[in-house]
Design an enzyme around this catalytic site. Structure first.
Site, PDB file in Angstrom:
ATOM      1  CG  ASP A   7     -20.069  78.961  49.404  1.00 48.83           C
ATOM      2  OD1 ASP A   7     -19.749  78.239  50.339  1.00 48.83           O
ATOM      3  OD2 ASP A   7     -21.020  79.328  49.329  1.00 48.83           O
ATOM      4  CG  ASP A   9     -23.445  74.492  52.242  1.00 43.32           C
ATOM      5  OD1 ASP A   9     -23.470  73.460  51.782  1.00 43.32           O
ATOM      6  OD2 ASP A   9     -22.644  74.397  53.252  1.00 43.32           O
ATOM      7  CG  ASP A 133     -24.535  81.515  49.032  1.00 40.93           C
ATOM      8  OD1 ASP A 133     -23.432  80.939  49.204  1.00 40.93           O
ATOM      9  OD2 ASP A 133     -25.429  81.683  50.085  1.00 40.93           O
TER      10      ASP A 133
HETATM   11 MG   LIG Z   1     -22.823  79.192  50.403  1.00 38.86          MG
END
Ligand SMILES: [Mg+2]
Length: 175
Positions: A7, A9, A133
């Site tokens: 991922d 961000d 996240d």
């Molecule tokens: Mg993310």
């Protein structure tokens, strides 16, 4: 070769300081990451959800985010032993495409463009691992989710957790 999806961000790109600063500056507030343990900014300031999203619709928002410490070196090392794909849920903010692409070219120029996946629902991703996240992306993911620690996910359990890129290196390459 096993395949790792990563991922952007809050994993490769340090998204939160800029988002927080824009909000604080516009509202004369001084919210810090410490105020956001276990929650997202849009949960703490649920009366400003639309404005918080609007910051991200600015086509330049994602262009100058800081690179997460050690992510470049560790991804470069992983690249020798694993197939690497960058998987970002960019459909949430379609205006972010160009900035995200240019950011990747600037900071991760050793990766092939064809390994960038700007997607919607990440359950379509077929990989052995997904470093992310947001646990919501793990629910229907067929491989192993690896939770990258962020302020909002500190209470999540049930997935291997990495706190930083040195932890990622240790998980995949040993110490
Ligand atoms: Mg993310």
């Amino acid at each position: 070769m096993k395949r790792i999806a990563i991922d952007m961000d809050e994993v490769m790109a340090d998204f939160m300081p800029k988002h927080l600063k824009l909000f604080n500056d516009d509202h004369g507030e001084s919210i810090t990451i410490d105020d956001l343990q276990g929650k997202k900014l849009r949960e703490l300031r649920s009366d400003h959800v639309e404005q918080l999203a609007n910051y991200l619709r600015d086509p330049s928002f994602f262009r100058d985010l800081d690179v997460m410490p050690d992510s470049q070196e560790v991804i470069r090392d992983l690249y020798e032993h694993y197939e690497i794909f960058i998987t970002t849920a960019a459909m949430e903010f379609p205006t972010s495409f160009t900035a995200k692409y240019e950011w990747l070219k600037d900071h991760f120029s050793f990766l092939n463009d064809l390994n960038f996946v700007f997607c919607g629902d990440k359950s379509i991703i077929h990989a052995d691992y997904l470093i992310d996240d947001n646990v919501r992306h793990f629910k229907r993911f067929s491989g192993q989710g690896i939770l990258y620690t962020a302020h909002h996910n500190i209470h999540e359990t049930g997935y291997p957790r990495v706190d930083n890129w040195q932890d990622v290196r240790a998980y995949f390459l040993g110490s």
